[in-house]
Structure formats: C-alpha cells, structure tokens
Enzyme design. Sequence first.
Site, mmCIF file in Angstrom:
data_model
loop_
_atom_site.group_PDB
_atom_site.id
_atom_site.type_symbol
_atom_site.label_atom_id
_atom_site.label_comp_id
_atom_site.label_asym_id
_atom_site.label_seq_id
_atom_site.Cartn_x
_atom_site.Cartn_y
_atom_site.Cartn_z
ATOM 1 N N ARG A 40 1.093 -1.032 0.376
ATOM 2 C CA ARG A 40 0.386 0.303 -0.493
ATOM 3 C C ARG A 40 0.797 1.771 0.425
ATOM 4 N NH1 ARG A 40 -4.781 -1.684 3.771
ATOM 5 N NH2 ARG A 40 -5.913 -2.743 1.906
ATOM 6 N N LYS A 202 -20.100 -15.227 0.901
ATOM 7 C CA LYS A 202 -21.959 -15.428 1.387
ATOM 8 C C LYS A 202 -22.141 -14.872 -0.131
ATOM 9 C CE LYS A 202 -21.687 -15.691 5.758
ATOM 10 N NZ LYS A 202 -21.511 -14.690 6.938
ATOM 11 N N GLY A 361 -9.394 -7.541 -2.269
ATOM 12 C CA GLY A 361 -9.516 -9.437 -1.146
ATOM 13 C C GLY A 361 -9.058 -10.119 -1.531
ATOM 14 N N GLY A 384 -13.338 -4.006 0.081
ATOM 15 C CA GLY A 384 -14.836 -3.243 -0.047
ATOM 16 C C GLY A 384 -15.646 -2.017 -1.080
HETATM 17 P P1 AMP Z 1 -14.795 -13.691 0.828
HETATM 18 O O1 AMP Z 1 -14.292 -12.397 1.688
HETATM 19 O O2 AMP Z 1 -16.389 -13.084 0.677
HETATM 20 O O3 AMP Z 1 -14.492 -12.593 -0.775
HETATM 21 O O4 AMP Z 1 -14.686 -14.664 1.171
HETATM 22 C C1 AMP Z 1 -13.521 -14.869 1.182
HETATM 23 C C2 AMP Z 1 -13.490 -16.181 2.331
HETATM 24 O O5 AMP Z 1 -14.758 -17.109 2.057
HETATM 25 C C3 AMP Z 1 -12.314 -16.816 2.097
HETATM 26 O O6 AMP Z 1 -11.407 -16.337 3.669
HETATM 27 C C4 AMP Z 1 -12.587 -18.107 2.006
HETATM 28 O O7 AMP Z 1 -11.595 -19.116 2.826
HETATM 29 C C5 AMP Z 1 -14.328 -18.470 1.930
HETATM 30 N N1 AMP Z 1 -14.470 -19.213 0.999
HETATM 31 C C6 AMP Z 1 -14.106 -19.622 0.346
HETATM 32 N N2 AMP Z 1 -14.814 -20.997 -0.419
HETATM 33 C C7 AMP Z 1 -15.049 -21.153 0.692
HETATM 34 C C8 AMP Z 1 -16.376 -22.561 1.094
HETATM 35 N N3 AMP Z 1 -16.515 -23.764 0.240
HETATM 36 N N4 AMP Z 1 -17.215 -22.744 2.104
HETATM 37 C C9 AMP Z 1 -16.697 -21.727 3.889
HETATM 38 N N5 AMP Z 1 -15.800 -20.983 2.559
HETATM 39 C C10 AMP Z 1 -15.353 -20.711 1.831
#
Ligand code: AMP
Length: 405
Positions: A40, A202, A361, A384
């Site tokens: 950064r 999610k 991210g 974000g």
């Molecule tokens: P995000 O911040 O929404 O992009 O999510 C990232 C997180 O999603 C990471 O920490 C991953 O470990 C988690 N993730 C990805 N695939 C899976 C999965 N199949 N089950 C549980 N967590 C997951």
Amino acid sequence: MPKLTVQDLQPKGRQVFVRVDFNVPLEPSPEGPRISDDTRIQETLPTLKLLLEKGSSLVLASHLGRPKGKPEEKYSLKPVAAHLGKLLNCPVHFASDCVGPQADQARAALKPGEILLLENVRFHPDEEKNDAEFAKKLLGTANIYVNDAFGSAHRAHASTEACAKLASQAAAGLLMAKELRYLGGELSDPKRPFLVILGGAKVGDKIGVLRALLQKANTILIGGGMSYTFRLAQGRKIGTSLCEPDKVDLAKAILAEAGQRGVRLLLPEDTLIVQELDFAGRKVSPGKFTKPGEDIPDGWEGVDIGPKTQETYAKEISSAATILWNGPMGVFEIPACAEGTFAMAKAVAANQRAVSIIGGGDSVKAVKKAGFGEKVTFISTGGGASLEFLEGKVLPGVAALQDRP
Ligand code: AMP
C-alpha cells in the site's frame, strides 16, 4: 477521467494534504513493529514523487487498523514514517498527533520537498464522524487536497470527505485515478466477451455486485461458499456446505434474471468435499471429489471447485476479452483447498489478450501468491470500496473530489 487529478495541479511552493492508505500489516520484531507487507505504501509513491517534483511540501494522513477513537500504540503510524523515508530516500517528519500544537508546528516548519506524516487519524472519534471542525484542523494551512486512498473512499470520514469539501482544490492521486479508470472506465463499456468470476463466502455479501454485473456481463462463473446457496436453489443436496437458507429465493431470482438477460451463469459441476474442516488450524480431513453433476452427500462439506469445473472455467476464461475477478473459489487459506483458486489465477494470467481486473481482497492475495501479479492488467487496492464501486454506489471519497473544469 471526470475528476481533477494531481496532474492538473500546480502546487509549486504550496503545502498539499494527501490522504493516503497506509493501513499496512505490522508484525512484532526485536527492533519494534515491522511492516510485513508495504504494497500500500509502494502503490502511492508515484503520487508523492510527482507532488514533490512539482515543488510542494506534503502533509500525509492515513488510518491504521480500528483503534476506536483513541490512541493505541499498536496502531501508531510511526514505523511507517521511517519506512517511507527509506523508500523515498528523504527524511519523513512525524507528528505524534494528527491535530493540535505539535502537528501545527510541524506543518509550519515544512519546506518544499519535505514530508510530514500525521499520526493515525482514527485516534480521534471525530474522524469517523466526518466532523467539519476536525477536518479544518486536519487540513491546517493546506488548501490543496489529494486523495490517493481508494480503499477508504467508500467511507464518509473527515479525512476522506469533509477535508475534500473544505479545500479549495480537491484532486485524485494517481492510484485513485487508476482505480477509477479500470473499475469505472474499462468496465463501463467492456470489450466482449466480458467474463466475471465471482467467489467468496456468501451470496449476501456479493448480491449487490452480482445484480449490477448481470446487466453487463456475458458470462458469470460462480465459485466458493456462495455457490452452494445457488445449488440449493436448484433443488440439489449440498451436505454440510456453507449456505444461507434465507438467500435461496434471492439465488433463484438471480438464476431467473440471468436466463432472461441471456447471461451465461455457470455453477461448479464437481466439488472437493471433506468431512472436517479446521480453519484455525488450517487443515482438513482427507478429501474426495464429487463426480460432475453429483450431489454432495450428507456429512460432507464443499471446500473447493473440482478438476472438471476448473477445466470448464479455464476454457471460458481463455476466450474472454475482459475479465473481472472477485473472491476465491474455495477455502484457499488451507493449501489442500486452494487448487481451484490457483487454477483460476493461472487461467486469467494465461489470457494475455484480455483486460484482466482483479477486484480486491482474497483474489488479489491468490493472484500474488501464485506469482501472477505482473501478468494481470490491474489489481485493485480496495476490497470493500471496489465492490461498492462496481455495484454502482457513489463513493463519498470520490464524489467529494472536484470535477474537471
Ligand atoms: P469473501 O470475503 O466474501 O470474498 O470471502 C472470502 C472467504 O471465503 C475466504 O476466507 C474463503 O476461505 C471463504 N470461502 C471460499 N469458499 C468457501 C467454501 N466452500 N466454504 C467456506 N468458506 C469458503
């Protein structure tokens, strides 16, 4: 670029207030806190160098961590001042409070070509309240404001919004301008086929961006934890995989909308499944792959996309002209579940004809860890902020900058 940028400024002999993103990870060392990743800081050097070359002095402000409105030693920016001095090969003064007499004296003593870094702006609750009086004190005598902290632009805080409104000129730094050019310009009228890879934990977190991208993309590849809610929406069994039952209807609506719009929305055909996942210990029990089209059995959890899906997705990626990627394909922090994410990084890097944009991210971490950081067109610094920008939301830190005359 509709916003004023540092290239438009003539700050010779003047003091410029620059909001930077020095929210870097620190780790303990015998000599005190050490910066474990200075990306950064490196990213904003072109803006700082340009302003110094133009003959101005610089007052830099940033946040670090979440100190909850009061000073906390572990969130001090002091180690950053020393590190920045080494990178720029010039002394960087440090004010142990971002406002008040010491900061004012340090600003008054600054000469052209010199830099002052202010202590963490979040040591004051008024920063997050976007307080105008506090912003006035932060700006001090500087009336030129530059924002190079895209990663904080989705927050309406004193240093990102109120200061910009108070200054007589408020411009984007080079990094901020680059973010807006790629996430805004390139994606507003993308070369086609425009392919989106969307993963992560999610559906709920990505719903806004998914809706916005459905209106633009030709193909959307879904992976990660969010794919199981879609699978459930299709009436499939997902074992103990991550899922959001309250988002199943939303997932159904998205599948229907994709169909109506002619967007090809692809879901994983096969999955790496395990019976136990110990995230803190970074390990899983022995895994196996479902056969393409097969459901996930009871007691098993999906943790990555399988080889058939990797092959299908990589083929799609190879024929795209614009690629946007946000979110991992599996629990990539655990090496046994990282193959799918790394396969996507490899496929994106292999398509050198496409404009490839990695949207912040974990996907950024994956691309860098796989050693493909140099092979993609653009890596966004804002997690974000980049999601909100892609959703079409107005970012207060960008809106507050002045438009080009
Ligand atoms: P995000 O911040 O929404 O992009 O999510 C990232 C997180 O999603 C990471 O920490 C991953 O470990 C988690 N993730 C990805 N695939 C899976 C999965 N199949 N089950 C549980 N967590 C997951």
